[in-house]
Design a protein around this motif. Structure first.
Motif, PDB file in Angstrom:
ATOM      1  N   ALA A   9       0.835  -1.201   0.000  1.00 37.44           N
ATOM      2  CA  ALA A   9       0.000   0.000   0.000  1.00 37.44           C
ATOM      3  C   ALA A   9       0.867   1.248   0.000  1.00 37.44           C
ATOM      4  O   ALA A   9       0.496   2.270   0.562  1.00 37.44           O
ATOM      5  N   GLY A  11       2.285   2.679  -2.822  1.00 35.71           N
ATOM      6  CA  GLY A  11       2.366   3.355  -4.135  1.00 35.71           C
ATOM      7  C   GLY A  11       1.911   4.805  -4.078  1.00 35.71           C
ATOM      8  O   GLY A  11       1.200   5.223  -3.159  1.00 35.71           O
ATOM      9  N   LEU A  12       2.308   5.577  -5.091  1.00 40.39           N
ATOM     10  CA  LEU A  12       2.039   7.013  -5.093  1.00 40.39           C
ATOM     11  C   LEU A  12       0.626   7.374  -5.538  1.00 40.39           C
ATOM     12  O   LEU A  12       0.138   8.461  -5.261  1.00 40.39           O
ATOM     13  N   THR A  14      -0.561   7.959  -8.584  1.00 43.22           N
ATOM     14  CA  THR A  14      -0.564   9.120  -9.496  1.00 43.22           C
ATOM     15  C   THR A  14      -1.800   9.148 -10.402  1.00 43.22           C
ATOM     16  O   THR A  14      -2.210  10.210 -10.844  1.00 43.22           O
ATOM     17  N   ARG A  15      -2.386   7.955 -10.644  1.00 39.24           N
ATOM     18  CA  ARG A  15      -3.585   7.941 -11.501  1.00 39.24           C
ATOM     19  C   ARG A  15      -4.780   8.577 -10.807  1.00 39.24           C
ATOM     20  O   ARG A  15      -5.813   8.766 -11.422  1.00 39.24           O
ATOM     21  N   LYS A  25      -4.289   6.301  -1.483  1.00 37.06           N
ATOM     22  CA  LYS A  25      -5.426   5.871  -2.312  1.00 37.06           C
ATOM     23  C   LYS A  25      -6.113   4.663  -1.685  1.00 37.06           C
ATOM     24  O   LYS A  25      -7.295   4.433  -1.885  1.00 37.06           O
ATOM     25  N   ASN A 106       9.782   1.975  -5.315  1.00 39.37           N
ATOM     26  CA  ASN A 106      10.543   1.359  -6.397  1.00 39.37           C
ATOM     27  C   ASN A 106       9.798   0.215  -7.072  1.00 39.37           C
ATOM     28  O   ASN A 106      10.402  -0.634  -7.708  1.00 39.37           O
ATOM     29  N   GLY A 107       8.484   0.172  -6.902  1.00 36.63           N
ATOM     30  CA  GLY A 107       7.694  -0.842  -7.590  1.00 36.63           C
ATOM     31  C   GLY A 107       7.194  -1.942  -6.669  1.00 36.63           C
ATOM     32  O   GLY A 107       7.648  -2.084  -5.527  1.00 36.63           O
ATOM     33  N   LEU A 108       6.244  -2.717  -7.224  1.00 40.17           N
ATOM     34  CA  LEU A 108       5.576  -3.753  -6.440  1.00 40.17           C
ATOM     35  C   LEU A 108       6.547  -4.847  -5.969  1.00 40.17           C
ATOM     36  O   LEU A 108       6.458  -5.327  -4.832  1.00 40.17           O
ATOM     37  N   ALA A 111       8.405  -3.551  -3.095  1.00 43.68           N
ATOM     38  CA  ALA A 111       7.540  -3.468  -1.904  1.00 43.68           C
ATOM     39  C   ALA A 111       7.482  -4.837  -1.208  1.00 43.68           C
ATOM     40  O   ALA A 111       7.598  -4.935   0.017  1.00 43.68           O
ATOM     41  N   LEU A 128      -3.315  -6.763  -3.258  1.00 42.72           N
ATOM     42  CA  LEU A 128      -3.034  -5.353  -3.529  1.00 42.72           C
ATOM     43  C   LEU A 128      -4.025  -4.482  -2.756  1.00 42.72           C
ATOM     44  O   LEU A 128      -5.234  -4.738  -2.756  1.00 42.72           O
ATOM     45  N   GLY A 129      -3.482  -3.463  -2.110  1.00 42.18           N
ATOM     46  CA  GLY A 129      -4.284  -2.652  -1.200  1.00 42.18           C
ATOM     47  C   GLY A 129      -5.283  -1.738  -1.877  1.00 42.18           C
ATOM     48  O   GLY A 129      -6.103  -1.105  -1.208  1.00 42.18           O
ATOM     49  N   ASP A 130      -5.225  -1.653  -3.208  1.00 43.08           N
ATOM     50  CA  ASP A 130      -6.152  -0.757  -3.905  1.00 43.08           C
ATOM     51  C   ASP A 130      -7.131  -1.543  -4.777  1.00 43.08           C
ATOM     52  O   ASP A 130      -7.744  -0.990  -5.681  1.00 43.08           O
TER      53      ASP A 130
END
Ligand code: UTP
Length: 291
Positions: A9, A11-12, A14-15, A25, A106-108, A111, A128-130
């Protein structure tokens, strides 16, 4: 038995800017419940007892959400709002939840590397947290059932419309049974018409601990990130990798269009909203048709 899960969880998002500029997110609400609470619930419903959330910069709200809030509890108690009080207590008690911070996004694959010490030498689930999946049997449970049979890493996949394959990571391989495939290749975002299948990654995995060595050997790939897909390709040199067409409806909440669909889908399922909300939808859709 698979008892541990990792929920990336960090990630940035950006989308989903600008809302994700200062908010995770994974905390985007599906009406009144943060997305990641659905994800944790799926893990718990699949028999997971220990969850490691990969957190990062700007993700404090996730930690606070799964912590106790004494002031709020005391207030709800005072007001004798037992229902809400119990709901709030439940969030903190759902599972044994731990956090670790990914220092750079730096990516999944990167992580998941952070989970190595926590997971140890056992297979584990990744959610995946999203991403939420609405199903009767939790998607992670479906993968665990297959793992019990094959004892190899398994990724959940879903059928996507052939004209949309270029948005996803796609698998190819040999079909073992109705829903199960043995993967021989994974392609990131293939061109329409050149994709081997229309089976796309669906945000749920069971991975053997061999993935950690594979991640260590993985060099930066797409977007200059350590991609989990590349690490799984390396893992396939030593172990088999399966894909399971999981039952259920998947929503990638980190994408604005899917988020809108998620809210509508879950609102219609909620008894207290269904009647009025469906009437509202019919009304506006009718209005659109007439234009
Ligand atoms: P995404 O690729 O959807 O996340 O990762 P992102 O990078 O935040 O998305 P965009 O493209 O910028 O909008 C899927 C999951 O993996 C986590 C994300 O938080 C999300 O839950 N993730 C991704 C990490 O934990 N670390 C990373 O470096 C990248």
């Amino acid at each position: 038995m698979i008892k541990k899960a990792v929920i990336p969880a960090a990630g940035l998002g950006t989308r989903f800017l600008p809302v994700t500029k200062a908010q995770p997110k994974e905390m985007l609400p599906i009406i009144d419940t943060p997305t990641i609470q659905y994800v944790v619930q799926e893990a718990v419903d699949s028999g997971i007892e220990d969850i490691l959330i990969i957190s990062g910069k700007g993700k404090r709200a996730i930690e606070d959400h799964f912590d106790r809030n004494w002031e709020l509890e005391a207030l709800l108690n005072e007001k004798e709002n037992k229902k809400l009080y119990n709901e709030m207590r439940h969030i903190g008690d759902m599972a044994d939840i731990h956090f670790i911070r990914q220092k750079e996004t730096n990516g999944l694959g990167d992580a998941i590397r952070y989970a190595r010490h926590h997971v140890g030498n056992e297979p584990f689930a990744v959610l995946l947290g999203d991403t939420v999946i609405d199903t009767v049997i939790p998607a992670t449970q479906q993968l665990i059932d297959i793992y019990e049979q094959y004892r190899q890493s398994i990724v959940a996949v879903e059928e996507v419309p052939p004209e949309k394959v270029s948005r996803y990571g796609i698998i190819s391989g040999k079909q073992v049974s109705d829903r199960l495939w043995q993967i021989d290749r994974m392609v990131e975002k293939p061109e329409v018409g050149k994709s081997p299948t229309n089976l796309a990654f669906a945000g749920r995995y069971i991975l053997t601990p061999g993935i950690f060595d594979a991640i260590d050997k993985t060099t930066r790939g797409k977007n200059n990130e350590i991609q989990l897909t590349d690490a799984m390709t390396l893992l396939m040199r030593h172990e088999s990798l399966f894909a399971y067409v999981a039952q259920g409806k998947r929503f990638d909440v980190g994408n604005k269009m899917d988020y809108l669909k998620t809210i509508v889908h879950y609102a219609i399922k909620r008894k207290e909203f269904a009647g009025e909300f469906k009437a509202f939808l019919k009304d506006i859709v009718g209005g659109i048709d007439e234009k």
